[in-house]
Design an enzyme around this catalytic site. Sequence first.
Site, PDB file in Angstrom:
ATOM      1  N   LYS A  42       2.577  10.967   6.695  1.00 28.20           N
ATOM      2  CA  LYS A  42       2.204  11.510   8.176  1.00 28.20           C
ATOM      3  C   LYS A  42       2.856  11.991   9.372  1.00 28.20           C
ATOM      4  O   LYS A  42       2.170  13.219   9.435  1.00 28.20           O
ATOM      5  CB  LYS A  42       2.381   9.156   8.258  1.00 28.20           C
ATOM      6  CG  LYS A  42       1.206   8.831   7.002  1.00 28.20           C
ATOM      7  CD  LYS A  42       0.560   7.423   7.755  1.00 28.20           C
ATOM      8  CE  LYS A  42       0.100   6.954   7.209  1.00 28.20           C
ATOM      9  NZ  LYS A  42      -1.551   7.190   6.588  1.00 28.20           N
ATOM     10  N   ASP A  91       9.398   2.712   2.367  1.00 23.13           N
ATOM     11  CA  ASP A  91       8.703   3.290   2.109  1.00 23.13           C
ATOM     12  C   ASP A  91       8.424   3.816   4.000  1.00 23.13           C
ATOM     13  O   ASP A  91       7.540   2.327   4.203  1.00 23.13           O
ATOM     14  CB  ASP A  91       7.302   3.309   1.347  1.00 23.13           C
ATOM     15  CG  ASP A  91       6.277   4.068   1.656  1.00 23.13           C
ATOM     16  OD1 ASP A  91       5.665   4.926   3.010  1.00 23.13           O
ATOM     17  OD2 ASP A  91       4.777   4.147   1.253  1.00 23.13           O
ATOM     18  N   PHE A 128       0.805  -1.033   0.399  1.00 24.03           N
ATOM     19  CA  PHE A 128      -0.334  -0.287   0.133  1.00 24.03           C
ATOM     20  C   PHE A 128       1.640   0.788  -0.373  1.00 24.03           C
ATOM     21  O   PHE A 128       1.874   1.434   0.978  1.00 24.03           O
ATOM     22  CB  PHE A 128      -0.721   0.437   1.493  1.00 24.03           C
ATOM     23  CG  PHE A 128      -1.979   1.148   1.371  1.00 24.03           C
ATOM     24  CD1 PHE A 128      -3.189   0.843   0.312  1.00 24.03           C
ATOM     25  CD2 PHE A 128      -1.699   2.666   1.617  1.00 24.03           C
ATOM     26  CE1 PHE A 128      -4.092   2.272   0.060  1.00 24.03           C
ATOM     27  CE2 PHE A 128      -2.328   3.960   1.652  1.00 24.03           C
ATOM     28  CZ  PHE A 128      -3.619   3.387   0.825  1.00 24.03           C
TER      29      PHE A 128
HETATM   30  C1  LIG Z   1       2.928   2.831   3.346  1.00 26.13           C
HETATM   31  C2  LIG Z   1       2.250   4.078   2.885  1.00 26.13           C
HETATM   32  N1  LIG Z   1       2.510   4.848   1.490  1.00 26.13           N
HETATM   33  C3  LIG Z   1       1.500   5.114   1.344  1.00 26.13           C
HETATM   34  C4  LIG Z   1       0.760   5.510   2.429  1.00 26.13           C
HETATM   35  C5  LIG Z   1      -0.440   7.118   1.581  1.00 26.13           C
HETATM   36  O1  LIG Z   1      -0.352   7.900   2.154  1.00 26.13           O
HETATM   37  P1  LIG Z   1      -1.449   9.244   2.259  1.00 26.13           P
HETATM   38  O2  LIG Z   1      -2.702   8.772   2.515  1.00 26.13           O
HETATM   39  O3  LIG Z   1      -0.831  10.550   2.770  1.00 26.13           O
HETATM   40  O4  LIG Z   1      -1.254   9.766   0.692  1.00 26.13           O
HETATM   41  C6  LIG Z   1       0.081   5.387   3.075  1.00 26.13           C
HETATM   42  C7  LIG Z   1      -1.214   5.718   3.927  1.00 26.13           C
HETATM   43  O5  LIG Z   1      -1.925   4.857   4.398  1.00 26.13           O
HETATM   44  C8  LIG Z   1       0.939   4.215   3.614  1.00 26.13           C
HETATM   45  O6  LIG Z   1       0.845   3.753   4.667  1.00 26.13           O
END
Ligand SMILES: Cc1ncc(COP(=O)(O)O)c(C=O)c1O
Length: 408
Positions: free
Chosen positions: A262, A233, A148
Amino acid sequence: MTAVTPPNAATEAFITASEAHSAHNYHPLPVVVATAEGAWMTDVEGRRYLDMLAGYSALNFGHGNQRLIEAAKAQLERVTLTSRAFYHDRFSAFCTQLAELCGMDMVLPMNTGAEAVETAVKTARKWGYQVKGVLDGRAKIVVAGNNFHGRTTTIVSFSTDQEARADFGPYTPGFEIVPYGDLTALRGAVTENTVAVLLEPIQGEAGVLVPPAGYLPAVRELTRERNVLFIADEIQSGLGRTGRTFACEHEGVVPDMYVLGKALGGGVVPVSAVVSSSEVLGVFKPGEHGSTFGGNPLACAVALEVIAMLRTGEFQQRAAELGEHLHAELGLLTGTGKVTQVRGRGLWAGVDIDPSHGTGREISEKLMAKGVLVKDTHGSTIRIAPPLMISKEDLDWGLDQLRAVLAV
Ligand SMILES: Cc1ncc(COP(=O)(O)O)c(C=O)c1O
């Protein structure tokens, strides 16, 4: 702590109006939050709930953290937005200090997590063409199944979740998907055209999946050998959640690039960033990438306070200590037959409920009725990720409610 009664008319009215005038791209629990402080939220009817989700790690420092609120208020009075057409006096400190926290030397600020992942993808491709020497249009990025990384069209192009992908094609090419944790598959997928391997060091949305021990170091070794960027990530796993600043640290791994979001904005403003070396981020020239709000003064002021709090190591230590307690307690549930597996690190857990005792959604609703907010994922899993400043007493109270819901 008093038991929570079912939603009354005021809650129902807020929910009905929200559903009538917003796209139905979420399925929230039926609670309407009005205020929040620390690890607690209060709804429009005055009921209190322990927040055991913390905005998917965006609220690592708790609701209304005084240091963050003060930093935001002070900056609101000075200047909030300049666009990147001009410099501002919070920008250099933010970039320098974030790079330092990451042990790297350059930062590209954005706003949301998905934007930062998009930025990482663009960076890797450009690095591939300009530095590695991949032929134009051939760059490939290897990603993991069940990942994700966000919701944009390019990112859902390399998702394996049909709900996230279906009906959003045509999909962006240039990605190779291999099973998470499978080194042989990864080795087989890396070719001379591979510019990056993009991974979550712990897969959050997939259910807080920790890869097998040794996987991340092996990925590091492989990517270094093959001249491929290792992009971590750490949007959800980073900034204290797992008991270290970065989840990669548990395996002694330093990637080529961190993707952060976040908690970087302290739950106050959206702040994300790509952090890497000047060799990698140095590929950008003016006009090739950007964002009106990325790196704005308000975002930088709040993020600077976040960085200062992380620099002391106090939140990481708390997450490690309380996390050990959380996992010890959750581990006891696996012997009861109600919980089939518990995974995670630090103050972060994925708890698989035996389907005969209810879906993750049903358990989340029952917990809500007892004053605890969590979120389900993938059918039978609930995710537990309280703010890192939660007290041990509150955490124990939350765990008591889980035990009561599971009747163990
Ligand atoms: C590992 C990871 N990458 C990217 C994102 C995407 O972030 P955003 O919702 O701020 O676009 C999330 C969101 O849950 C995430 O957990």
